[in-house]
Design a protein around this motif. Sequence first.
Motif, short mmCIF file in Angstrom:
data_model
loop_
_atom_site.label_atom_id
_atom_site.label_comp_id
_atom_site.label_asym_id
_atom_site.label_seq_id
_atom_site.Cartn_x
_atom_site.Cartn_y
_atom_site.Cartn_z
N LYS A 85 30.88 -11.85 12.16
CA LYS A 85 31.74 -10.86 11.52
C LYS A 85 30.98 -9.59 11.17
O LYS A 85 31.56 -8.52 11.08
CB LYS A 85 32.29 -11.45 10.22
N HIS A 86 29.70 -9.75 10.91
CA HIS A 86 28.92 -8.63 10.40
C HIS A 86 28.12 -7.92 11.48
O HIS A 86 27.26 -7.11 11.18
CB HIS A 86 27.97 -9.12 9.29
N VAL A 87 28.40 -8.25 12.73
CA VAL A 87 27.59 -7.64 13.79
C VAL A 87 28.45 -7.20 14.97
O VAL A 87 29.46 -7.84 15.31
CB VAL A 87 26.48 -8.62 14.25
N LYS A 116 41.43 -6.10 11.73
CA LYS A 116 41.99 -4.78 11.35
C LYS A 116 43.09 -4.38 12.33
O LYS A 116 43.12 -4.82 13.47
CB LYS A 116 40.89 -3.72 11.40
N LYS A 117 43.99 -3.55 11.83
CA LYS A 117 45.06 -3.02 12.69
C LYS A 117 44.68 -1.60 13.11
O LYS A 117 44.26 -0.79 12.30
CB LYS A 117 46.38 -2.98 11.91
N PHE A 118 44.86 -1.33 14.38
CA PHE A 118 44.52 0.00 14.89
C PHE A 118 45.74 0.64 15.53
O PHE A 118 46.59 -0.05 16.10
CB PHE A 118 43.41 -0.09 15.92
N THR A 119 45.79 1.94 15.45
CA THR A 119 46.85 2.68 16.12
C THR A 119 46.28 3.30 17.39
O THR A 119 45.06 3.36 17.57
CB THR A 119 47.39 3.82 15.23
N ALA A 157 32.41 -1.31 19.51
CA ALA A 157 31.49 -1.65 18.42
C ALA A 157 31.79 -0.80 17.18
O ALA A 157 31.76 -1.30 16.05
CB ALA A 157 30.04 -1.44 18.86
N ILE A 158 32.11 0.47 17.39
CA ILE A 158 32.39 1.36 16.26
C ILE A 158 33.68 0.92 15.55
O ILE A 158 33.75 0.88 14.33
CB ILE A 158 32.50 2.82 16.74
N LEU A 159 34.69 0.54 16.34
CA LEU A 159 35.95 0.10 15.74
C LEU A 159 35.75 -1.14 14.88
O LEU A 159 36.37 -1.28 13.83
CB LEU A 159 36.98 -0.21 16.84
N LYS A 160 34.88 -2.01 15.31
CA LYS A 160 34.64 -3.23 14.54
C LYS A 160 34.05 -2.89 13.17
O LYS A 160 34.25 -3.61 12.21
CB LYS A 160 33.72 -4.17 15.32
N ASP A 161 33.33 -1.77 13.12
CA ASP A 161 32.75 -1.26 11.88
C ASP A 161 31.92 -2.33 11.16
O ASP A 161 32.01 -2.49 9.95
CB ASP A 161 33.86 -0.73 10.96
#
Length: 245
Positions: A85-87, A116-119, A157-161
């Motif tokens: 979850k953290h990577v 997370k929900k993304f648009t 990767a950025i979206l996963k934050d």
Amino acid sequence: MGNNELRGTGKLEAINLTKKYEDGVLALNNVSFRVEPGEIFAMLGGNGAGKTTAINLFLNFIEPTEGEARIAGFISHKKPLQAKKHVAYVSENVMLYPNFTALQNLDYFARLGTEKKFTRDDYRKVLLRVGLQESAHNKRLKDFSKGMRQKCGIAIAILKDAPCILLDEPTSGLDPQAGFEFLQLLNTLREEGKAILMSTHDIFRAKEIANTIAIMDRGNLVMQRSRQELADANLEELYMQYMAA
Ligand SMILES: Nc1ncnc2c1ncn2[C@@H]1O[C@H](COP(=O)(O)OP(=O)(O)OP(=O)(O)O)[C@@H](O)[C@H]1O
Ligand SMILES: [Mg+2]
């Protein structure tokens, strides 16, 4: 240390990390290092030095023989779900769906990686941030260059934050400009406080971007120095000295 304290920190730690493969190859020998939030840690080293093995241990693709890899305090092989979850992970050959467009790949993998929900606008923005021009967003990945695929990988990767990012030779095979842009992007992620661990063969770029450089040789971490310690050093010469030793 309490669990809460462990969860608060997005650092990466290798603690006496050792991997002996089934065929007896000692790929990683008692390696320890730490990557703090807001730091880029670059691993250099010849083919077979153990860099990918180290990254794969963090990702729990393989289990350590001894020691442990920790992601945000979670031991990868003991708490794999929390650790994952953290990577976020970007490999040299980003494995995305060739028949999906950039937007479709983002939608698929972002949903797979997080709750997370993304648009559509989130996807558009992140693709623009990584430098993928709008006209490419609806193109299939199979028509992309390696650099463009890599951009999609980092967008996911950025979206996963996630607080930690692992990259195995992220700039290998990229043209100089694409490589430069990719590292600029890593810079902005570092500024956001990510802990970033990468392997690379690019000594010069590593020196430019990393806070800490490690040299691996046949499973051993033979050198680890900070940017400050390397400021006046000729890293290429240093590297050759360690390889010859
Ligand atoms: N699945 C495996 N089974 C057995 N041995 C392996 C396996 N994967 C890697 N090795 C061995 O472990 C050692 C370290 O390999 P690793 O892939 O970690 O090196 P590397 O530093 O990533 O090299 P490169 O720069 O070529 O990517 C090598 O001797 C390799 O042959
Ligand atoms: Mg490798």
